[in-house]
Motif scaffolding. Structure first.
Motif, short mmCIF file in Angstrom:
data_model
loop_
_atom_site.label_atom_id
_atom_site.label_comp_id
_atom_site.label_asym_id
_atom_site.label_seq_id
_atom_site.Cartn_x
_atom_site.Cartn_y
_atom_site.Cartn_z
N ALA A 1 0.84 -1.20 0.00
CA ALA A 1 0.00 0.00 0.00
C ALA A 1 0.87 1.24 0.00
O ALA A 1 0.46 2.29 -0.48
CB ALA A 1 -0.92 0.00 1.22
N GLY A 2 2.08 1.11 0.55
CA GLY A 2 2.89 2.29 0.81
C GLY A 2 3.83 2.68 -0.29
O GLY A 2 4.53 3.68 -0.15
N THR B 1 1.23 3.25 -4.88
CA THR B 1 0.32 4.40 -5.01
C THR B 1 1.12 5.70 -5.13
O THR B 1 0.86 6.51 -6.02
CB THR B 1 -0.56 4.47 -3.76
OG1 THR B 1 0.25 4.14 -2.62
CG2 THR B 1 -1.73 3.53 -3.85
N THR B 2 2.10 5.86 -4.23
CA THR B 2 2.88 7.11 -4.24
C THR B 2 3.70 7.19 -5.53
O THR B 2 3.82 8.26 -6.13
CB THR B 2 3.80 7.17 -3.00
OG1 THR B 2 3.04 6.76 -1.87
CG2 THR B 2 4.32 8.56 -2.78
N ALA C 1 -5.45 5.34 -6.65
CA ALA C 1 -6.52 4.39 -6.32
C ALA C 1 -7.74 4.94 -7.06
O ALA C 1 -8.32 5.94 -6.65
CB ALA C 1 -6.77 4.35 -4.83
N ILE D 1 -12.86 2.77 -5.05
CA ILE D 1 -12.84 1.98 -3.81
C ILE D 1 -14.19 1.32 -3.61
O ILE D 1 -15.21 1.79 -4.13
CB ILE D 1 -12.50 2.84 -2.56
CG1 ILE D 1 -13.45 4.04 -2.43
CG2 ILE D 1 -11.06 3.28 -2.58
CD1 ILE D 1 -13.29 4.80 -1.11
N ARG E 1 -17.30 -0.58 -1.21
CA ARG E 1 -17.96 -0.67 0.10
C ARG E 1 -19.10 -1.67 -0.03
O ARG E 1 -19.69 -1.81 -1.10
CB ARG E 1 -18.55 0.68 0.52
CG ARG E 1 -17.53 1.75 0.88
CD ARG E 1 -16.80 1.41 2.17
NE ARG E 1 -15.98 2.51 2.65
CZ ARG E 1 -14.71 2.68 2.35
NH1 ARG E 1 -14.11 1.85 1.54
NH2 ARG E 1 -14.03 3.69 2.86
N PRO F 1 -8.82 11.09 -3.04
CA PRO F 1 -7.80 10.13 -3.50
C PRO F 1 -7.43 9.13 -2.41
O PRO F 1 -6.94 8.04 -2.72
CB PRO F 1 -6.61 11.02 -3.86
CG PRO F 1 -6.83 12.29 -3.12
CD PRO F 1 -8.31 12.47 -3.01
N PHE F 2 -7.64 9.49 -1.15
CA PHE F 2 -7.27 8.59 -0.06
C PHE F 2 -8.48 7.90 0.57
O PHE F 2 -8.40 7.37 1.67
CB PHE F 2 -6.49 9.37 1.01
CG PHE F 2 -5.17 9.91 0.50
CD1 PHE F 2 -4.07 9.08 0.36
CD2 PHE F 2 -5.04 11.25 0.15
CE1 PHE F 2 -2.86 9.57 -0.13
CE2 PHE F 2 -3.83 11.75 -0.34
CZ PHE F 2 -2.74 10.91 -0.47
N GLY F 3 -9.62 7.91 -0.13
CA GLY F 3 -10.83 7.29 0.41
C GLY F 3 -11.40 8.14 1.53
O GLY F 3 -11.24 9.36 1.55
N GLY F 4 -12.10 7.49 2.48
CA GLY F 4 -12.70 8.27 3.56
C GLY F 4 -13.32 7.38 4.61
O GLY F 4 -13.46 6.17 4.42
N ARG G 1 -12.16 3.47 7.10
CA ARG G 1 -11.12 2.72 6.38
C ARG G 1 -10.26 3.62 5.50
O ARG G 1 -9.56 3.14 4.61
CB ARG G 1 -11.74 1.62 5.51
CG ARG G 1 -12.69 0.68 6.16
CD ARG G 1 -12.14 -0.01 7.36
NE ARG G 1 -10.89 -0.73 7.18
CZ ARG G 1 -10.42 -1.58 8.08
NH1 ARG G 1 -11.10 -1.82 9.18
NH2 ARG G 1 -9.29 -2.18 7.90
N CYS H 1 -7.27 5.87 4.04
CA CYS H 1 -5.84 5.53 3.98
C CYS H 1 -5.12 6.02 5.23
O CYS H 1 -5.20 7.19 5.59
CB CYS H 1 -5.23 6.20 2.75
SG CYS H 1 -3.47 5.93 2.63
N ILE H 2 -4.38 5.11 5.87
CA ILE H 2 -3.64 5.54 7.07
C ILE H 2 -2.32 6.21 6.69
O ILE H 2 -1.63 6.76 7.53
CB ILE H 2 -3.34 4.36 8.03
CG1 ILE H 2 -2.52 3.28 7.31
CG2 ILE H 2 -4.60 3.79 8.61
CD1 ILE H 2 -1.92 2.28 8.27
N PHE I 1 1.86 10.64 5.36
CA PHE I 1 3.15 10.10 4.91
C PHE I 1 3.28 10.29 3.39
O PHE I 1 4.29 10.78 2.89
CB PHE I 1 3.20 8.62 5.29
CG PHE I 1 4.48 7.90 4.95
CD1 PHE I 1 5.46 7.72 5.91
CD2 PHE I 1 4.70 7.38 3.69
CE1 PHE I 1 6.64 7.04 5.61
CE2 PHE I 1 5.86 6.70 3.37
CZ PHE I 1 6.84 6.53 4.34
N ALA I 2 2.22 9.92 2.67
CA ALA I 2 2.26 9.98 1.21
C ALA I 2 2.35 11.41 0.71
O ALA I 2 3.12 11.71 -0.22
CB ALA I 2 1.03 9.30 0.62
#
Ligand code: HEM
Length: 329
Positions: free
Chosen positions: A140-141, A144-145, A204, A207, A209, A268-271, A274, A276-277, A281-282
């Protein structure tokens, strides 16, 4: 992050052609392993990157998921998949072992937190849970970046005026030195490029659900258990939210657009729970890497043909992104 990027930049030569997607994939993998796991494990970034791509390619086809017994078929692709898994498993095992051997005082960072983590009954993670966490973060880390940065370079290559604006802003802020984390608040031009690139080419791109409580929108009922896909690649180009939605205009983010937008117009990081943690960082990484590279180089597209997209788990360029490297000096 900057040290590793500077090392990559030192290896780029004026006039040469490089697959920048490949370069960025290796760089972001190196960054995630060194920064999140604080690991000094010898890392053959190219081999690990190739193995991760092999595993990821499995998601480009539905066959492994719908054909019973697919895993046992004697296909070359299956053999490559198993070899790739073994390579990643071996690497992750070495990273965890290295950390276990450190004295308590030397243990810090995310991997040490995972090793120390206990549930409400005081039980730590099993070996395989730990490996799964590490592999998830590695996957994941970095891809994407890397994609966010690849699309940023492609768009800058297509829009020389935006590239010039970025270069002069970096020159003004940094005056010819590499950025540090303290420069982040001033690196808004680089940040806006990444934000705009992730709007047009969200790494991404959708996503999923599952509906847990039935609900209705404008006469359509969504029953319990229904699978919903929320597509960033569609919403991010909705003219209700963005003027000239198909145009690359990093400066649109300069006057507080992010704060004025409805909550899920740009995601871009969802919401939600869940989300993106790795968001902070990204964002930090993408801004620092782009500033470090674009301070020293501009990257030209080789031809005007559109870059072919591949919508796998992430949105990536199907055949990489070959660019000519030009030193700004
Ligand atoms: C530009 C870079 C990145 C993008 C676009 C991105 C995007 C996303 C998206 C869309 C999700 C799903 C969110 C949802 O369903 O609402 C996600 C989940 C996740 N991301 Fe990222 N991500 C990025 C970087 C990172 C980084 C650097 C890390 C780790 C350091 C990371 C770790 C994770 C993890 C662990 C999850 C799963 C979270 C959960 O299910 O609770 N991501 N990311």
């Amino acid at each position: 992050m900057v040290t590793l990027t500077e090392r990559v930049a030192d290896g780029l030569c004026d006039g040469e052609v490089r697959d920048m997607h490949g370069v960025l994939m290796r760089l972001t993998l190196d960054i995630v392993v060194r920064t999140l796991f604080g690991s000094n494990v010898e890392l053959d970034v190219s081999a690990v990157g190739a193995a991760l791509s092999e595993i990821m390619d499995r998601y480009a086809s539905m066959l492994p998921f719908i054909v019973p017994g697919y895993d046992k078929l004697p296909l070359p692709r299956q053999r490559r998949f198993r070899e790739a898994l073994a390579l990643i498993d071996g690497l992750v095992g070495r990273i965890i072992d290295e950390r276990r051997r450190l004295p308590d005082s030397g243990r810090n960072g995310l991997l040490s937190m995972l090793l120390a983590a206990q549930d409400e009954h005081g039980t730590g993670m099993t070996e395989s849970q730990l490996r799964d966490e590490v592999i998830t973060l590695m996957f994941a880390g970095h891809e994407t970046t890397a994609n966010a940065l690849t699309w940023s370079l492609m768009l800058l290559g297509q829009h020389p005026e935006s590239d010039d604006a970025l270069a002069s802003s970096l020159q003004e802020t940094l005056g010819g030195r590499a950025p540090t984390v303290d420069d982040l608040p001033q690196l808004t031009a680089a940040e806006n490029v990444v934000t705009e690139a992730m709007r047009l080419y969200p790494p991404a791109w959708s996503i999923g659900r599952e509906v847990i409580e039935p609900f209705e929108i404008r006469g359509t009922l969504f029953p319990r258990g229904a699978q919903l896909w929320l597509a960033q690649c569609v919403t991010h180009r909705d003219p209700r939210f963005f003027d000239d939605p198909d145009q690359f205009r990093p400066e649109r983010w300069a006057d507080g657009l992010a704060k004025r937008l409805p909550k899920f117009a740009y995601f871009p990081f969802g919401g939600g729970q869940r989300a993106c943690i790795g968001t902070s960082f990204a964002n930090m990484e993408a801004t620092l890497v782009l500033a470090t590279l674009c301070r020293r180089f501009r990257f030209e597209l080789l031809n005007a043909e559109p870059v072919e997209l591949q919508a796998s788990v992430t949105l990536r360029p199907k055949h990489g992104l070959r660019m000519r490297v030009r030193s700004r000096a």
